[in-house]
Structures are given as structure tokens and as C-alpha cells.
Scaffold this motif. Sequence first.
Motif, PDB file in Angstrom:
ATOM      1  N   PHE A 235       0.829  -1.211   0.000  1.00  0.00           N
ATOM      2  CA  PHE A 235       0.000   0.000   0.000  1.00  0.00           C
ATOM      3  C   PHE A 235       0.861   1.258   0.000  1.00  0.00           C
ATOM      4  CE2 PHE A 235      -1.468   3.239   3.102  1.00  0.00           C
ATOM      5  CZ  PHE A 235      -2.428   3.869   2.314  1.00  0.00           C
ATOM      6  N   LEU A 236       1.859   1.308   0.875  1.00  0.00           N
ATOM      7  CA  LEU A 236       2.709   2.491   0.981  1.00  0.00           C
ATOM      8  C   LEU A 236       3.448   2.774  -0.323  1.00  0.00           C
ATOM      9  CD1 LEU A 236       4.286   2.134   4.547  1.00  0.00           C
ATOM     10  CD2 LEU A 236       2.463   3.679   3.820  1.00  0.00           C
ATOM     11  N   LEU A 237       3.948   1.732  -0.961  1.00  0.00           N
ATOM     12  CA  LEU A 237       4.705   1.917  -2.203  1.00  0.00           C
ATOM     13  C   LEU A 237       3.788   2.303  -3.364  1.00  0.00           C
ATOM     14  CD1 LEU A 237       7.252  -1.036  -1.869  1.00  0.00           C
ATOM     15  CD2 LEU A 237       7.662   1.407  -1.481  1.00  0.00           C
ATOM     16  N   LEU A 238       2.617   1.691  -3.434  1.00  0.00           N
ATOM     17  CA  LEU A 238       1.668   2.063  -4.481  1.00  0.00           C
ATOM     18  C   LEU A 238       1.200   3.503  -4.286  1.00  0.00           C
ATOM     19  CD1 LEU A 238      -0.571  -1.142  -4.741  1.00  0.00           C
ATOM     20  CD2 LEU A 238       1.168  -0.382  -6.365  1.00  0.00           C
TER      21      LEU A 238
ATOM     22  N   ASN B 115      -1.832  -9.050  -7.204  1.00  0.00           N
ATOM     23  CA  ASN B 115      -2.911  -9.594  -6.376  1.00  0.00           C
ATOM     24  C   ASN B 115      -3.052  -8.800  -5.086  1.00  0.00           C
ATOM     25  OD1 ASN B 115      -3.551 -11.626  -8.190  1.00  0.00           O
ATOM     26  ND2 ASN B 115      -2.191 -13.122  -7.252  1.00  0.00           N
ATOM     27  N   TYR B 116      -1.920  -8.443  -4.478  1.00  0.00           N
ATOM     28  CA  TYR B 116      -1.967  -7.612  -3.277  1.00  0.00           C
ATOM     29  C   TYR B 116      -2.651  -6.281  -3.573  1.00  0.00           C
ATOM     30  CZ  TYR B 116       1.055 -10.348  -0.135  1.00  0.00           C
ATOM     31  OH  TYR B 116       1.571 -11.304   0.701  1.00  0.00           O
ATOM     32  N   GLY B 117      -2.301  -5.702  -4.721  1.00  0.00           N
ATOM     33  CA  GLY B 117      -2.892  -4.423  -5.100  1.00  0.00           C
ATOM     34  C   GLY B 117      -4.404  -4.502  -5.221  1.00  0.00           C
ATOM     35  N   THR B 118      -4.884  -5.579  -5.821  1.00  0.00           N
ATOM     36  CA  THR B 118      -6.334  -5.778  -5.958  1.00  0.00           C
ATOM     37  C   THR B 118      -6.987  -5.920  -4.590  1.00  0.00           C
ATOM     38  OG1 THR B 118      -6.065  -6.856  -8.106  1.00  0.00           O
ATOM     39  CG2 THR B 118      -8.121  -7.280  -6.919  1.00  0.00           C
ATOM     40  N   GLN B 119      -6.361  -6.713  -3.714  1.00  0.00           N
ATOM     41  CA  GLN B 119      -6.900  -6.916  -2.365  1.00  0.00           C
ATOM     42  C   GLN B 119      -6.950  -5.601  -1.588  1.00  0.00           C
ATOM     43  OE1 GLN B 119      -4.385  -9.910  -0.607  1.00  0.00           O
ATOM     44  NE2 GLN B 119      -4.795 -11.384  -2.243  1.00  0.00           N
TER      45      GLN B 119
END
Length: 214
Positions: free
Chosen positions: A160-163, A185-189
Motif C-alpha cells: 500500500f505504501l509503495l503504491l 494480487n496484493y494491489g487488488t486486495q
Amino acid sequence: MKERIKVILVDDHAVVRAGFRLLLSVAGHIDVIAEAERGEQACQLYLEKQPNVMVLDLSMPGIGGLESIRRICSRDSDAKILVFSVHDEMVYVNRAMNAGAKGYITKNSAPGILVAAIQRIADGDIYIERGLMKNRPAQNNAASYRTLIDSLSAREFDVFLLLAKGLTVHKVADELCLGYKTVANYGTQIRNKLNVSTVAELAHIAMVLGVMKK
């Protein structure tokens, strides 16, 4: 002494560019190394001059600002582009940030905002002018954001922090030594948990919570 920042100004109005140049000259550490009045020129000048930050309008003849952002960022994922536009609607902010811009301010902002935004983006941060997120739903305050953030796992929070800082999925994968699909997948979640869909919204949440500078 602040490190000098090389800037390219992109706007189809010569008078506007002259005003920008005069304003930035007062800062003392920002050098305008080139100017362009069309998107096609902006793309070419970026490759030739390699600025630290490009300040770019969205409404221009030719391919326009959004397509210019996409083309530049497709060639250089580290490109730092600040949109400086008359449009203050979130649809423009979201489209610009999703295209790859690292910041968005309006031409109605106080003069010092342009200098501050350029400095922040040159330093590797995202900068979205305060007030542009004013149309977000009322429940999106610090308390509700904190509750949502607490629902993220430790690794999701790292992603989250990097995005939120504007890194691409590939960059996040490299930074965290994870696979591209895993980060995707993490980004979608994360977006599902936070009920957002854009980089601008992620950056806004991070700024509200104080985990990323305003």
C-alpha cells in the motif's frame, strides 16, 4: 543548499509559460531547461533533456496531456510529471494519476504551491493539491481510514505504501523482492479493502493518515 531541479514547462500558451518561468526563477533552485507547447514536443524534449520534473497542462493541441503522460511513462517508468491544469474535477485527477503523473495541482492554486509541488515530486513523493479530494464521500475521514488500514496484513501495508507513492507494480515487486503477479494480487486486495480504485485515492488515504507527507 538545495539541489537544483531541472524542469520542462509544457503549456500551449506562451504567456502562461512565461509566468511559470518567472515564478520558478524566484525559488532560486529550479531551472527551466526547456519549454513545449504541444504533447509531441513534450515527449521529444523529455527524452532529449531528461528533466527532474516536467510540469504539464492537460489541455493542449495534438495528442494532449494525458496521452503525453502515458507515452513518457511507458518509456521511463521513473518519469516525474506534475499536472498543472484548470480542471479541478476528480475525474481529471484520477485519469492523470493513473496515466503515470506523480502530482496534480490547479492553476487557481496559490503561487507557492507550484514550487512546493515540484520540490516534493523531485524528492520522490506524490503531491495532490489539498481540496481536490473534497468530493470524496463523507465517511472517508481519518478514523474510518485507520480502521480500514488496520485490516491490511503487514505485507499488504508495505505494498500500500509503495503504491501510494506512485511506484508501478513492477517497481514494487523489485523493491519487496516479490513476483509481479503476487504484487498485482496484493494491489487488488488492497483496493477492495479500502474501497478505492485509483492511485490518487491511495495517496490521499496515506496523506490523511500521516504515513506520507502532504
